[in-house]
Design a protein around this motif. Structure first.
Motif, PDB file in Angstrom:
ATOM      1  N   SER A 348       1.311   5.589   5.127  1.00 29.45           N
ATOM      2  CA  SER A 348      -0.108   5.156   4.834  1.00 29.45           C
ATOM      3  C   SER A 348      -0.227   3.557   4.945  1.00 29.45           C
ATOM      4  O   SER A 348      -1.077   2.932   4.741  1.00 29.45           O
ATOM      5  CB  SER A 348      -0.339   5.631   3.301  1.00 29.45           C
ATOM      6  OG  SER A 348       0.366   4.923   2.430  1.00 29.45           O
ATOM      7  N   CYS A 349       1.023   3.016   5.380  1.00 31.41           N
ATOM      8  CA  CYS A 349       0.933   1.689   5.778  1.00 31.41           C
ATOM      9  C   CYS A 349       0.566   0.663   4.527  1.00 31.41           C
ATOM     10  O   CYS A 349      -0.252  -0.354   4.745  1.00 31.41           O
ATOM     11  CB  CYS A 349      -0.159   1.358   6.883  1.00 31.41           C
ATOM     12  SG  CYS A 349       0.423   0.040   8.141  1.00 31.41           S
ATOM     13  N   LEU A 353      -0.965  -3.141   5.004  1.00 30.80           N
ATOM     14  CA  LEU A 353      -1.948  -3.659   4.097  1.00 30.80           C
ATOM     15  C   LEU A 353      -1.804  -5.073   3.566  1.00 30.80           C
ATOM     16  O   LEU A 353      -2.674  -5.835   3.745  1.00 30.80           O
ATOM     17  CB  LEU A 353      -2.572  -2.627   3.603  1.00 30.80           C
ATOM     18  CG  LEU A 353      -3.913  -3.066   2.713  1.00 30.80           C
ATOM     19  CD1 LEU A 353      -5.150  -3.502   3.476  1.00 30.80           C
ATOM     20  CD2 LEU A 353      -4.623  -1.985   1.678  1.00 30.80           C
ATOM     21  N   ASN A 356      -1.171  -7.898   5.848  1.00 26.43           N
ATOM     22  CA  ASN A 356      -2.549  -8.454   6.307  1.00 26.43           C
ATOM     23  C   ASN A 356      -3.118  -9.229   5.503  1.00 26.43           C
ATOM     24  O   ASN A 356      -3.647 -10.358   5.770  1.00 26.43           O
ATOM     25  CB  ASN A 356      -3.327  -7.303   6.973  1.00 26.43           C
ATOM     26  CG  ASN A 356      -2.927  -6.475   8.282  1.00 26.43           C
ATOM     27  OD1 ASN A 356      -3.713  -6.046   8.752  1.00 26.43           O
ATOM     28  ND2 ASN A 356      -1.790  -6.923   8.884  1.00 26.43           N
ATOM     29  N   LEU A 571     -10.452   2.954   5.775  1.00 31.39           N
ATOM     30  CA  LEU A 571      -9.753   1.832   6.365  1.00 31.39           C
ATOM     31  C   LEU A 571      -9.300   2.480   7.558  1.00 31.39           C
ATOM     32  O   LEU A 571      -9.240   3.878   8.012  1.00 31.39           O
ATOM     33  CB  LEU A 571      -8.479   1.677   5.778  1.00 31.39           C
ATOM     34  CG  LEU A 571      -9.068   0.602   4.275  1.00 31.39           C
ATOM     35  CD1 LEU A 571      -7.921   0.645   3.440  1.00 31.39           C
ATOM     36  CD2 LEU A 571      -9.617  -0.830   4.612  1.00 31.39           C
ATOM     37  N   LYS A 572      -8.929   1.810   8.786  1.00 27.17           N
ATOM     38  CA  LYS A 572      -8.425   2.181   9.963  1.00 27.17           C
ATOM     39  C   LYS A 572      -6.849   1.349  10.300  1.00 27.17           C
ATOM     40  O   LYS A 572      -7.018   0.142  10.028  1.00 27.17           O
ATOM     41  CB  LYS A 572      -9.359   1.609  11.214  1.00 27.17           C
ATOM     42  CG  LYS A 572      -8.942   2.510  12.456  1.00 27.17           C
ATOM     43  CD  LYS A 572      -9.497   3.571  12.567  1.00 27.17           C
ATOM     44  CE  LYS A 572      -9.292   4.242  14.128  1.00 27.17           C
ATOM     45  NZ  LYS A 572      -9.736   5.867  14.041  1.00 27.17           N
ATOM     46  N   LEU A 573      -6.103   2.147  10.477  1.00 28.65           N
ATOM     47  CA  LEU A 573      -4.549   1.544  10.935  1.00 28.65           C
ATOM     48  C   LEU A 573      -4.549   1.691  12.335  1.00 28.65           C
ATOM     49  O   LEU A 573      -4.834   2.331  13.060  1.00 28.65           O
ATOM     50  CB  LEU A 573      -3.576   2.706  10.466  1.00 28.65           C
ATOM     51  CG  LEU A 573      -3.941   2.898   8.904  1.00 28.65           C
ATOM     52  CD1 LEU A 573      -2.487   3.929   8.452  1.00 28.65           C
ATOM     53  CD2 LEU A 573      -3.985   1.779   7.968  1.00 28.65           C
ATOM     54  N   LYS A 575      -0.807   1.268  14.078  1.00 28.27           N
ATOM     55  CA  LYS A 575       0.490   1.117  13.603  1.00 28.27           C
ATOM     56  C   LYS A 575       1.389   0.410  14.764  1.00 28.27           C
ATOM     57  O   LYS A 575       2.304  -0.352  14.780  1.00 28.27           O
ATOM     58  CB  LYS A 575       1.151   2.492  13.539  1.00 28.27           C
ATOM     59  CG  LYS A 575       0.669   3.263  12.264  1.00 28.27           C
ATOM     60  CD  LYS A 575       1.582   4.204  11.609  1.00 28.27           C
ATOM     61  CE  LYS A 575       1.164   4.691  10.398  1.00 28.27           C
ATOM     62  NZ  LYS A 575       2.027   5.603   9.721  1.00 28.27           N
ATOM     63  N   THR A 579      -1.872  -3.603  11.989  1.00 31.63           N
ATOM     64  CA  THR A 579      -3.162  -4.035  11.241  1.00 31.63           C
ATOM     65  C   THR A 579      -3.866  -2.959  10.590  1.00 31.63           C
ATOM     66  O   THR A 579      -3.895  -1.750  10.881  1.00 31.63           O
ATOM     67  CB  THR A 579      -4.206  -4.760  12.325  1.00 31.63           C
ATOM     68  OG1 THR A 579      -4.517  -3.549  13.232  1.00 31.63           O
ATOM     69  CG2 THR A 579      -3.591  -5.898  13.128  1.00 31.63           C
ATOM     70  N   VAL A 580      -4.541  -3.590   9.361  1.00 29.85           N
ATOM     71  CA  VAL A 580      -5.461  -2.508   8.663  1.00 29.85           C
ATOM     72  C   VAL A 580      -6.901  -3.143   8.762  1.00 29.85           C
ATOM     73  O   VAL A 580      -7.088  -4.371   8.331  1.00 29.85           O
ATOM     74  CB  VAL A 580      -4.769  -2.088   7.401  1.00 29.85           C
ATOM     75  CG1 VAL A 580      -5.702  -1.431   6.658  1.00 29.85           C
ATOM     76  CG2 VAL A 580      -3.317  -1.632   7.496  1.00 29.85           C
ATOM     77  N   ARG A 581      -7.827  -2.251   8.883  1.00 28.36           N
ATOM     78  CA  ARG A 581      -9.147  -2.806   9.118  1.00 28.36           C
ATOM     79  C   ARG A 581     -10.065  -2.176   8.334  1.00 28.36           C
ATOM     80  O   ARG A 581      -9.821  -0.944   8.342  1.00 28.36           O
ATOM     81  CB  ARG A 581      -9.395  -3.399  10.328  1.00 28.36           C
ATOM     82  CG  ARG A 581      -9.789  -2.077  11.197  1.00 28.36           C
ATOM     83  CD  ARG A 581     -10.309  -2.557  12.842  1.00 28.36           C
ATOM     84  NE  ARG A 581      -9.338  -3.397  13.426  1.00 28.36           N
ATOM     85  CZ  ARG A 581      -9.867  -4.702  13.959  1.00 28.36           C
ATOM     86  NH1 ARG A 581     -10.980  -5.130  13.473  1.00 28.36           N
ATOM     87  NH2 ARG A 581      -8.949  -5.432  14.390  1.00 28.36           N
ATOM     88  N   ARG A 583     -13.125   0.566   8.326  1.00 24.71           N
ATOM     89  CA  ARG A 583     -13.569   1.892   9.323  1.00 24.71           C
ATOM     90  C   ARG A 583     -14.967   1.880   9.033  1.00 24.71           C
ATOM     91  O   ARG A 583     -15.297   2.514   7.982  1.00 24.71           O
ATOM     92  CB  ARG A 583     -12.681   2.833   8.899  1.00 24.71           C
ATOM     93  CG  ARG A 583     -13.054   4.010   9.529  1.00 24.71           C
ATOM     94  CD  ARG A 583     -11.901   5.208   9.622  1.00 24.71           C
ATOM     95  NE  ARG A 583     -12.603   6.366   8.414  1.00 24.71           N
ATOM     96  CZ  ARG A 583     -11.893   6.570   7.518  1.00 24.71           C
ATOM     97  NH1 ARG A 583     -10.641   6.026   7.085  1.00 24.71           N
ATOM     98  NH2 ARG A 583     -12.182   7.532   6.721  1.00 24.71           N
TER      99      ARG A 583
END
Length: 602
Positions: A348-349, A353, A356, A571-573, A575, A579-581, A583
């Motif tokens: 799930s990063c 996150l 970042n 959120l949007k990954l 990989k 980056t995580v931004r 969504r």
């Protein structure tokens, strides 16, 4: 004279000077013990000044930046001095019995004296003797110099007629030389010996054994020149272990008669024993005494509430150009004095996150202290490089990036800014020592860092708790206290239980592997997962959704003390670029979905 002018005078005498944190610079929220310790700490790295004298320009710059700083004098060969730190009447009496000190520079410290002597030329270790109240500051150490202030409010001052500007440090007397040599022997780290491997005649292997200094002294005795020092060390150790004083005296007299050649004079040994015994009992009594509590400290006053309201509020932005929606739902940033805990299902990063967030915080001019225990410093670095370069994370992981490209990435304006304020720790520094790191970073940046921990269970402490849940509870409690003491945000990653990974599983605060205090200590609590519209249930194909679509949800279960609102934040990954931004969902006007009210029976 200003502090800067006095520091420059010390420098002109050939002394290596450094600034130290003073009472006016230290946080008043610390405990009395921590506050006093803090007032003797350098606000900057100082190792190189153990090897060389600073320049006048360096000293001037330091004391212009910190005009209220205390002055420290680095001891050892660099300044040509060794300092005997006597912290009690017992220490003074001991020195007098040994032969006393020569006419030399001397400082009143409040509890005793700093006696300056000329460095004898051989390497001397720093040494602390609690049983004797006589410490040594030499190579690699420093002392607080006049006119500095102790954390208790006492001021260091030169003994009248014995200022270092009036009298030079004198040569050590013979007993002082013997004492310093003994210090080097006793302060040496124990050497581990490994017994030979068992031969055919032995069926069991012997474990490595460690030399015991005190057992060594008892067994071998002491040679003339260090007998008193060894006796002092041994008496203090035996009394410190809670042994009956009469038993200790009997043991010491037998040891002295049978092991020391020649033995210490009986009356001299008796004086040493009684002095150490009395000091030990006095210290024990003072520890047992309960400090009087002033109940008026617990009352509010107008000035108190205004000062706390206006000065104590800290909010650190982490959005950058990626996470503005997430930040808005977290009250505009991370709040000082709060503990944030984030968990997540596999892939799930979580690290991506918070990395970042850390980079964005640094780009906003705020320092970050990042404990990277899961992936390590190099992996964290490559995640940042991937974000700000044309390379994917796999290019770094597979060594496909040239040295010239690495250097170019490091010179990138954003990466360069991050590298100046992102402190990444991967070695296991115990939690009790983190305050020192916070102090030094705060001094460099004039603001306390945001602390990030990846992840909670890997934090090391002095505690030997066997129950992992209790240990994690203790860690989180200490981190929360650190956040409150320094008014900084702490963001930690914690594990979820394996049950939480099952498709259709209902997530909640109890999904954390060691729920315990996590539910209660944290001001903010969130989980990264791919969930159904109800905001709680893990989707059946969550692995495909995360790995192929990059869609992930941050479910905020708890948001107290001004940390924002609960709900689901899409959120949007990416990989490859790490980056995580935010969504932006085409079907929804708002990217944040409030969670349905949870039944207390669910």
């Amino acid at each position: 004279m200003t502090t800067k002018e006095i520091a420059l005078q010390y420098l002109s005498k050939g002394l290596s000077v450094i600034p130290l944190i003073s009472p006016s610079m230290a946080s008043k929220k610390l405990s009395e013990k921590e506050f006093i310790r803090r007032c003797k700490t350098p606000p900057m790295p100082w190792k190189e000044y153990q090897m060389r004298l600073p320049t006048e320009e360096e000293v001037s710059a330091w004391f212009e930046k910190w005009p209220d700083a205390n002055i420290g004098i680095v001891t050892g060969k660099v300044s040509g001095i060794v300092v005997f730190d006597l912290d009690s009447d017992h220490a003074v009496e001991y020195a007098e019995n040994e032969g006393g000190f020569p006419e030399t520079a001397k400082v009143k410290t409040g509890k005793g004296y700093h006696v300056y002597a000329k460095h004898p030329g051989f390497e001397i270790r720093n040494d602390v003797r609690k049983e004797l109240d006589l410490d040594i500051r030499a190579d690699g150490g420093y002392v607080v110099a006049p006119p500095s202030f102790h954390g208790s409010g006492r001021q260091y001052e030169w003994e009248e007629g014995y200022s270092i500007f009036e009298i030079d440090p004198a040569d050590c007397k013979p007993w002082m030389i013997d004492y310093l040599k003994e210090v080097n022997i006793c302060s040496a780290k124990p050497v581990k010996k490994t017994t030979p491997k068992p031969s055919d005649n032995h069926s069991t292997a012997s474990k490595p054994v460690t030399d015991n200094q005190y057992a060594d002294i008892l067994k071998k005795g002491a040679q003339q020149g260090n007998r008193n020092h060894s006796a002092t060390k041994l008496i203090g150790h035996l009394l410190g272990k809670g042994n009956d004083p009469e038993m200790v005296w009997e043991m010491i007299t037998q040891w002295n008669a049978s092991k020391n050649k020649p033995p210490i004079d009986h009356s001299e040994l008796k004086r040493t024993f009684e002095s150490i015994r009395d000091t030990h009992q006095k210290n024990k009594s003072s520890k047992d005494e309960k400090k009087e509590i002033d109940v008026t400290e617990f009352l509010d006053t107008e000035s108190k509430i205004c000062a706390e309201y206006n000065q104590d509020y800290v909010k650190v932005s982490f959005a950058g150009n990626l996470l503005s929606v997430m930040e808005s739902k977290m009250n505009g940033g991370l709040i000082g004095g709060r503990a944030y805990v984030i968990g997540g299902i596999p892939s799930s990063c979580k690290t991506g996150l918070i990395n970042n967030m850390a980079d964005n915080i640094c780009l906003n001019g705020h320092p970050v202290l990042f404990f990277s225990y899961d992936d390590g410093a190099a992996e964290l670095r490559y995640r940042t490089f991937s974000r700000f370069s044309g390379f994917d994370i796999e290019d770094f992981n597979n060594n496909r990036v040239s040295d010239s490209d690495l250097k170019a990435i490091f010179r990138n304006d954003q990466v360069s800014l991050i590298s100046k304020s992102k402190y990444v720790v991967q070695n296991s520094i115990k939690l009790d020592d983190w305050a020192q790191l916070v102090d030094k970073i705060s001094a460099r940046h004039n603001k306390a860092p945001v602390i990030m921990v990846d992840y909670l269970r890997k934090v090391k402490t002095e505690s030997n708790r066997l129950d992992e849940r209790l240990r994690v509870d203790e860690i989180l409690g200490s981190l929360t206290e650190l956040a409150k003491t320094y008014n900084l945000p702490v963001l930690v990653i914690s594990e979820l239980s394996r049950e939480s990974y099952k498709s259709g599983q209902r997530l909640g605060m109890t999904s954390f592997k060691e729920s315990g205090n996590i539910e209660y200590e944290a001001s903010w609590l969130g989980i990264l997962a791919a969930v159904e519209d109800d905001g709680y249930t893990l989707k059946s194909d969550w692995e495909r959704i995360i790995n192929h679509d990059g869609n992930i949800d941050l479910i905020v279960f708890k948001a107290k003390r001004g940390t924002g609102m609960t709900g689901r934040i899409p959120l949007k990954l990416d990989k490859l670029k790490m980056t995580v931004r935010d969504r932006i969902e085409a079907t929804k006007a708002d990217t944040v979905t409030s969670l349905p009210k949870k039944s207390k029976y669910a």
